[in-house]
Design an enzyme around this catalytic site. Structure first.
Site, PDB file in Angstrom:
ATOM      1  N   SER A  65      -5.401  34.774  10.619  1.00  0.00           N
ATOM      2  CA  SER A  65      -4.793  35.823  11.430  1.00  0.00           C
ATOM      3  C   SER A  65      -4.619  37.105  10.609  1.00  0.00           C
ATOM      4  CB  SER A  65      -3.435  35.355  11.956  1.00  0.00           C
ATOM      5  OG  SER A  65      -2.842  36.358  12.738  1.00  0.00           O
ATOM      6  N   SER A  87      -1.981  38.221  18.518  1.00  0.00           N
ATOM      7  CA  SER A  87      -0.618  38.018  18.058  1.00  0.00           C
ATOM      8  C   SER A  87      -0.705  37.310  16.710  1.00  0.00           C
ATOM      9  CB  SER A  87       0.175  37.185  19.065  1.00  0.00           C
ATOM     10  OG  SER A  87       1.553  37.370  18.809  1.00  0.00           O
ATOM     11  N   GLU A  88       0.031  37.817  15.724  1.00  0.00           N
ATOM     12  CA  GLU A  88      -0.195  37.380  14.346  1.00  0.00           C
ATOM     13  C   GLU A  88       0.171  35.911  14.091  1.00  0.00           C
ATOM     14  OE1 GLU A  88       1.784  39.840  15.282  1.00  0.00           O
ATOM     15  OE2 GLU A  88       3.714  39.824  14.221  1.00  0.00           O
ATOM     16  N   ASN A  89       0.874  35.272  15.022  1.00  0.00           N
ATOM     17  CA  ASN A  89       1.155  33.851  14.828  1.00  0.00           C
ATOM     18  C   ASN A  89      -0.078  32.989  15.112  1.00  0.00           C
ATOM     19  OD1 ASN A  89       1.627  34.663  17.573  1.00  0.00           O
ATOM     20  ND2 ASN A  89       2.404  32.618  17.967  1.00  0.00           N
TER      21      ASN A  89
END
Lengths: 217, 236
Positions: A87, A45-47
């Protein structure tokens, strides 16, 4: 015809052993529920998390452990946390094998629009522009038509673009479609849906070669 | 040891004034500098440009500064879930620059690292790349993006010490580390200030050199934006 769950179930078949996968918000998030148990897959997840697990049990939610949809999540053994720059190094550096995201429109050359409706809706692109500009393998999960019944598979996108010539495959409530240099190539029909139904719901060039099989799950 | 600890939030925000550009860490409401935001609201300074991935929700996070009309411009990647934001944007009261999330992170990191600009594939062929220099590398097109310039960076960490060393927790890490040292002054607030020497040097995420002021936060609400759970009976 498929519902959103059905679309997620069909896309889950595209997830292969050893893949690192980024799931967008909405239908793509559901894909994680249907990936085969006998293969090893890690969700990014890009967070800032790799190795996402299911939602937490009630009472175990942690404000410091969320996904990009801001939902509370858990992590699996082997998971890692990292900052936003790292990320997107994973994403732009093409270390993520598969990106699954939603769309408002897809064009027959693979252009995608999913972040803005001028004058009406401006939520922003989040990580979508980085994802579609970099990923080798992009699958779009969406309904074939919008709420007004108009096709979302177009000759050219009418909305502001998120990325250019990047979508490889589309799974809708009606069909599985591959984006080729000649247009949308029909691969599979959803259960109970005819080739004509798909033709009528597709504004862009639809290539139909031979018998089109029904989706298998 | 160079001591970065300041006594209170008032001292931590000394020098902030109208019209400044701030970086604020956080993703959604996770890892936002709650104490710095509260102090900015209290001071009532305005005409601010805020660089932050999101804009909070109506009554929390940066939403609190929006309510008081303290923000002139937002630079973000995603701004949904905030009605007051949408109203101010559509009425033209608030300037908004939306940029890809990875570009936002890298423009912070570039500022931190002394790199004035870089090429990224994100946004090529879209309105984000309009009027920007583009260039081909190895057959693919890229857009030139510049490092941010900011007066203050407000970040939130899990643990820290007087030397300004920081450790983050979970996905509350997000943009916080890349904003450290990316502005003229970095103010770090921590949930837990530990005695010097207690943080293992091997485990430090951000060395104190990137932090000018560090403070023990006094209150953390840590609000959850989308509480999602599963039932104990189910397997999945």
């Amino acid at each position: 015809m498929l519902d959103k769950t059905g679309i997620a179930q069909r896309i889950a078949k595209e997830v292969k052993d050893g893949y690192y996968v980024n799931l967008g918000i909405g239908i793509p998030t559901l894909v994680a529920n249907y990936v085969r148990n006998d293969i090893e897959v890690e969700f990014q997840s890009e967070n800032g998390v790799l190795g996402m697990g299911p939602f937490p049990f009630e009472g175990e939610e942690d404000a410091d452990v969320i996904n990009a949809g801001k939902q509370t999540i858990t992590t699996l053994p082997g998971a890692s946390f990292f900052d936003s720059a790292l990320s997107f190094s994973m994403i732009r550096g093409q270390h993520v094998d598969l990106t699954i995201l939603g769309a408002m429109e897809v064009a027959e050359n693979g252009d995608i629009a999913n972040w803005k409706i001028p004058g009406k809706m401006v939520k922003g692109m989040g990580g979508a522009m980085d994802l579609v500009a970099s990923a080798e393998n992009i699958i779009v999960a969406m309904m074939h038509t919008n709420r007004a019944g108009e096709s979302k598979l177009l000759k050219r996108c009418s909305l502001p673009l998120t990325g250019v010539a990047c979508v490889k495959k589309i799974v809708t409530n009606l069909a599985v479609i591959e984006v080729t240099s000649k247009g949308f190539k029909l691969l599979e029909r959803a259960p109970g849906v005819s080739v004509d139904d798909i033709k009528n719901a597709t504004e862009g060039t639809l290539l139909i070669e031979g018998d089109i099989p029904e989706m298998a799950f | 040891m160079i001591n970065k600890k300041v006594a209170n939030i008032t001292e931590a925000l000394e020098g902030v004034s109208d019209g400044m550009t701030f970086m604020l860490g956080g993703f959604g409401l996770s890892g936002i500098p709650e104490n710095a935001i509260a102090e900015l609201v209290k001071r009532g300074i305005s005409g601010l440009t805020c660089i932050s991935n999101n804009a909070g929700v109506d009554d929390f996070g940066l939403g609190l500064l929006l309510q008081k009309r303290q923000i002139k411009k937002m630079i973000s990647s995603y701004v949904g879930e905030n009605e007051e934001f949408e109203r101010q944007m559509l009425s033209g009261e608030l300037e908004v620059e939306l940029i890809p999330q990875g570009t936002l992170a890298e423009r912070c990191r570039a500022a931190q690292a002394g790199i004035p600009a870089f090429y990224t594939p994100a946004g090529y062929g879209t309105e984000v790349a309009e009027e920007k220099e583009t260039r081909e590398f190895n057959g693919k097109m890229y857009v030139l993006e510049h490092a941010f310039k900011a007066d203050f960076a407000f970040v939130k960490a899990w643990k820290g010490d007087e030397a300004g060393n920081l450790i983050f927790k979970g996905t509350a890490r997000n943009f916080n580390p890349v904003m450290c040292g990316a502005a003229k002054i970095t103010v770090a607030e921590v949930e837990e200030m530990v005695p010097l020497g207690q943080l293992d040097p091997n485990q430090i995420h951000i060395p104190g050199i990137f932090v000018q002021r560090i403070i023990q936060g006094t209150h953390y609400e840590k609000r959850i934006e989308q509480r999602t759970v599963r039932q104990r009976s189910s397997e999945n």
